[in-house]
Design a protein around this motif. Sequence first.
Motif, PDB file in Angstrom:
ATOM      1  N   ALA A   1      -6.665  11.765  -9.436  1.00 35.61           N
ATOM      2  CA  ALA A   1      -6.514  10.971 -10.230  1.00 35.61           C
ATOM      3  C   ALA A   1      -6.580  11.527 -11.570  1.00 35.61           C
ATOM      4  O   ALA A   1      -5.733  11.466 -12.481  1.00 35.61           O
ATOM      5  CB  ALA A   1      -7.511   9.790 -10.130  1.00 35.61           C
ATOM      6  N   ILE A   2      -7.290  12.471 -11.464  1.00 30.82           N
ATOM      7  CA  ILE A   2      -7.752  13.417 -12.867  1.00 30.82           C
ATOM      8  C   ILE A   2      -6.665  14.571 -12.955  1.00 30.82           C
ATOM      9  O   ILE A   2      -6.765  14.971 -13.799  1.00 30.82           O
ATOM     10  CB  ILE A   2      -9.282  14.333 -12.574  1.00 30.82           C
ATOM     11  CG1 ILE A   2     -10.583  13.227 -12.566  1.00 30.82           C
ATOM     12  CG2 ILE A   2      -9.421  14.880 -13.906  1.00 30.82           C
ATOM     13  CD1 ILE A   2     -11.285  13.823 -11.956  1.00 30.82           C
TER      14      ILE A   2
ATOM     15  N   ILE B   1      -5.175   2.887  -9.934  1.00 26.56           N
ATOM     16  CA  ILE B   1      -3.755   3.334  -8.941  1.00 26.56           C
ATOM     17  C   ILE B   1      -3.989   3.875  -8.013  1.00 26.56           C
ATOM     18  O   ILE B   1      -3.797   3.375  -6.845  1.00 26.56           O
ATOM     19  CB  ILE B   1      -2.671   4.654 -10.408  1.00 26.56           C
ATOM     20  CG1 ILE B   1      -1.833   2.248 -11.197  1.00 26.56           C
ATOM     21  CG2 ILE B   1      -1.096   4.080  -9.371  1.00 26.56           C
ATOM     22  CD1 ILE B   1      -1.431   3.997 -11.813  1.00 26.56           C
ATOM     23  N   GLU B   2      -4.718   5.114  -7.979  1.00 22.56           N
ATOM     24  CA  GLU B   2      -5.299   6.112  -7.124  1.00 22.56           C
ATOM     25  C   GLU B   2      -5.717   5.001  -6.080  1.00 22.56           C
ATOM     26  O   GLU B   2      -5.182   5.223  -4.720  1.00 22.56           O
ATOM     27  CB  GLU B   2      -5.762   7.097  -7.243  1.00 22.56           C
ATOM     28  CG  GLU B   2      -5.763   8.497  -6.467  1.00 22.56           C
ATOM     29  CD  GLU B   2      -4.781   8.839  -5.742  1.00 22.56           C
ATOM     30  OE1 GLU B   2      -4.351   9.317  -4.744  1.00 22.56           O
ATOM     31  OE2 GLU B   2      -3.662   8.914  -6.748  1.00 22.56           O
TER      32      GLU B   2
ATOM     33  N   ILE C   1       0.924  -1.076  -0.108  1.00 22.90           N
ATOM     34  CA  ILE C   1       0.382   0.061   0.304  1.00 22.90           C
ATOM     35  C   ILE C   1       0.201   1.292   0.218  1.00 22.90           C
ATOM     36  O   ILE C   1       0.427   1.994  -0.794  1.00 22.90           O
ATOM     37  CB  ILE C   1      -0.816   0.378   1.209  1.00 22.90           C
ATOM     38  CG1 ILE C   1      -1.687  -0.762   0.955  1.00 22.90           C
ATOM     39  CG2 ILE C   1      -1.319   1.035   1.411  1.00 22.90           C
ATOM     40  CD1 ILE C   1      -2.883  -1.259   2.808  1.00 22.90           C
ATOM     41  N   GLY C   2       2.484   1.185   0.550  1.00 20.23           N
ATOM     42  CA  GLY C   2       2.688   2.542   0.966  1.00 20.23           C
ATOM     43  C   GLY C   2       4.123   2.707  -0.480  1.00 20.23           C
ATOM     44  O   GLY C   2       4.060   3.974  -0.777  1.00 20.23           O
ATOM     45  N   ALA C   3       4.103   1.336  -1.198  1.00 17.78           N
ATOM     46  CA  ALA C   3       4.532   1.475  -2.281  1.00 17.78           C
ATOM     47  C   ALA C   3       3.539   2.459  -3.603  1.00 17.78           C
ATOM     48  O   ALA C   3       3.586   2.411  -4.091  1.00 17.78           O
ATOM     49  CB  ALA C   3       5.183   0.539  -2.899  1.00 17.78           C
ATOM     50  N   THR C   4       2.191   1.677  -4.125  1.00 15.44           N
ATOM     51  CA  THR C   4       1.095   2.220  -3.902  1.00 15.44           C
ATOM     52  C   THR C   4       1.118   3.997  -4.270  1.00 15.44           C
ATOM     53  O   THR C   4       1.171   5.020  -5.550  1.00 15.44           O
ATOM     54  CB  THR C   4      -0.226   1.809  -4.350  1.00 15.44           C
ATOM     55  OG1 THR C   4       0.235   0.080  -4.367  1.00 15.44           O
ATOM     56  CG2 THR C   4      -0.937   3.036  -5.205  1.00 15.44           C
ATOM     57  N   VAL C   5       1.242   4.283  -3.265  1.00 13.22           N
ATOM     58  CA  VAL C   5       1.227   5.381  -1.903  1.00 13.22           C
ATOM     59  C   VAL C   5       2.608   6.217  -3.161  1.00 13.22           C
ATOM     60  O   VAL C   5       2.493   7.624  -3.202  1.00 13.22           O
ATOM     61  CB  VAL C   5       0.894   5.904  -1.055  1.00 13.22           C
ATOM     62  CG1 VAL C   5       1.060   7.387   0.096  1.00 13.22           C
ATOM     63  CG2 VAL C   5      -0.608   5.630  -0.909  1.00 13.22           C
TER      64      VAL C   5
END
Length: 366
Positions: free
Chosen positions: A106-107, A277-278, A31-35
């Motif tokens: 995301a936008i 992703i967001e 989760i942290g890597a995605t952030v």
Amino acid sequence: MLKQFFIICSGADTDILESCSKGEQNKYAGIGATVFFTAVMAFIAASYALYTVFDNLYSSIFFGLIWGFLIFNLDRFIVSTIKKTGNFMDEFIQATPRIILAVIIAIVIAKPLELKIFEKEINQVLLEQKNDLTLANKNQIAEQFTPTITGLDDNIKSLQQQIDAKEAEVNALYDTYIAEAEGTAGTKLLGKGPVYKEKRDKHDALLTELQQLKAENKLKMAAYETQISDLKSNYDIEVQNTQPIINNFDGLMARVNALSELPWLPSFFIFLLFLAIETSPIFAKLLSPKSAYDFKLEDQETAIKTNVLQNKNQREAMLKTDYAINDRIYSDIENEDELYTYKRKKARELMQLQADAFFKQQKNVL
């Protein structure tokens, strides 16, 4: 080291996670890597968008870095504030505002990257728009000069028509006196008689007028042509001065508008990619079952909450008891004669002192 960094990025309590299983730690590291990588993409997107505005690499990188940190902080806050309760609907309602915020982020992240991905197509659209703007600009500028130029051209034509008309009269008189001399018209007497002389004089006088008219009109026509030339020069200068504005018509808003004229489907899929992703950390927490970390975090929070409530209730009970004790003490003292006599004595002394002080003050006044 990297795993610990990603756990910090997830906003999880590192002390609690250390006592959890490796799988639980890996989940929050993911989760942290995605952030983190979402913030990196936000940094790249913002830097490119700002570069199209400022046209300065260092300024774009600086403000892009600030934007990346802002997105990182928002994503970390969004993920860390979702609490597992065991009830999916409660968790989903809790996460709804955060999902809406994630869609907005995301936008914002996707749009500048779309501009970069479709840069060639956007440049083609902008080129067509610039060409249209150039033609429209020339037409608008021409509207300022064309009426004046047309009026001057009409004046030149009018002067030329006067010359042509006078030449036609002169030529007609020339033909008349020649025909008179040849005896083919007029008196039909061959030779240069009085009638011939009269017609010749009339022709010569009109020819003199024609020559004078030509001289005057040529001066006027030259002045008009000079004005026309000046107006055309001003027109060219105006076009040259305004053309750079059109050439620079490739800013952020122009590119966003140009992107909207391209097919929407590729742009929409890119947006969906960044939206996935967001929102993936949020849905990962929503869909995952309540784990050891959640139980320990809940235990820690409820323990603190219980302790605070206990301390609060204890202080309220102590205050209530203290009030009751004070009421009883003062009720007992109220009925004691010894205290009454003592306070009566002191009150009498105080009144005597006040009377003596008042007497001295009045004496000094007199």
